[in-house]
Design an enzyme around this catalytic site. Sequence first.
Site, PDB file in Angstrom:
ATOM      1  N   ASP A  54       0.844  -1.195   0.000  1.00 42.78           N
ATOM      2  CA  ASP A  54       0.000   0.000   0.000  1.00 42.78           C
ATOM      3  C   ASP A  54       0.879   1.245   0.000  1.00 42.78           C
ATOM      4  OD1 ASP A  54      -2.930   1.125   0.883  1.00 42.78           O
ATOM      5  OD2 ASP A  54      -1.312   2.291   1.795  1.00 42.78           O
ATOM      6  N   TYR A  59       2.947  10.309  -0.312  1.00 43.84           N
ATOM      7  CA  TYR A  59       4.056   9.858   0.553  1.00 43.84           C
ATOM      8  C   TYR A  59       5.416  10.246  -0.011  1.00 43.84           C
ATOM      9  CZ  TYR A  59       0.434   6.715   2.481  1.00 43.84           C
ATOM     10  OH  TYR A  59      -0.709   6.178   3.022  1.00 43.84           O
ATOM     11  N   LYS A  87      -2.960   5.987  -4.059  1.00 45.07           N
ATOM     12  CA  LYS A  87      -4.025   6.926  -3.709  1.00 45.07           C
ATOM     13  C   LYS A  87      -3.860   8.240  -4.459  1.00 45.07           C
ATOM     14  CE  LYS A  87      -3.736   4.846   0.857  1.00 45.07           C
ATOM     15  NZ  LYS A  87      -2.318   4.555   0.988  1.00 45.07           N
ATOM     16  N   HIS A 120      -7.614   9.656  -1.598  1.00 44.15           N
ATOM     17  CA  HIS A 120      -6.845   9.660  -0.343  1.00 44.15           C
ATOM     18  C   HIS A 120      -7.621  10.345   0.794  1.00 44.15           C
ATOM     19  CE1 HIS A 120      -2.401   9.617   1.147  1.00 44.15           C
ATOM     20  NE2 HIS A 120      -3.240   9.363   2.129  1.00 44.15           N
TER      21      HIS A 120
END
Length: 319
Positions: A54, A59, A87, A120
């Site tokens: 994931d 990020y 996401k 997200h």
Amino acid sequence: MASAQAMGQGEQDHFVLKSGHTIPAVGLGTWRAGSDTAHSVQTAITEAGYRHVDTAAQYGIEKEVGRGLKAAMESGINRKDLFVTSKLWCTELAPDKVRPALQKTLKDLQLDYLDLYLIHWPFRLKDGAHMPPEAGEVLEFDMEGAWREMECLVKDGLVKDIGVCNYTVTKLNRLLRSANVPPAVCQMEMHPGWKNDKIFEACKKHGIHVTAYSPLGSSEMNLAHDPVVEKVANKLNKTPGQVLIKWALQRGTSVIPKSTKDERIKENIQVFGWEIPEEDFKVLCSIKDEKRVLTGEELFVNKIHGPYKSASEVWDHED
């Protein structure tokens, strides 16, 4: 390294989504995974037996995740045996930005398709928005328009399933009213200190699978040191982390523990072939709901200008 062998002990190591696709029960979370990301992903897949990774554009590590996936596949793991989630970030939540955002993610991950693509957070931010946002940086979100574009990604074979993350029951119901392809997965913070029952029950009612993130809590609320969790772990001769991950699985959710330590990555998937007895499971369920670890406040709350002036407003006062 009981990993892959332990997965086969007659117990559910995956869940079936509405589409008929399967999602592996335990995945590797990569939020704040840092410079070890490629190594962690490769180790998780090739040494610990993970098949579910994931990640998210926000990020800032998708190129590293891609390197780890590529190394794992070069060592003989088949792409079709992997389940990769990413996401769509808040700045890309305009209909015309959805596909370019996915294409960048695919390029960074060195993949032709994603198994799962999630919204997200259900809030649109201006490009370059501050944390917390300044006046005018939280924009109107055309949820229906963005979701139609997500549906097109499925139709075009770029994504197998689509879903949402950090939704409230109110927002989920709004989405379900217009969706042609309902969300396959809703990913939420869930652990014994924040069971998040309202959204969990709403998802069950609509046949939406739930993935639990932050299963061990956080540095502010580290459930691995909770005396109740420690007691159950000692009784079962497991680590507190394993007990918390198993709790999520027995509750019926997939779960994405994050670690960058090789030993912990391997330990976190040793959750098959044993059960938390019912009485202990109930005790874990009776830990008092404390609070969310991830409130969204720093991302979306502007106490003066709004539109969200508190974390409670972010969550539609459903806390």
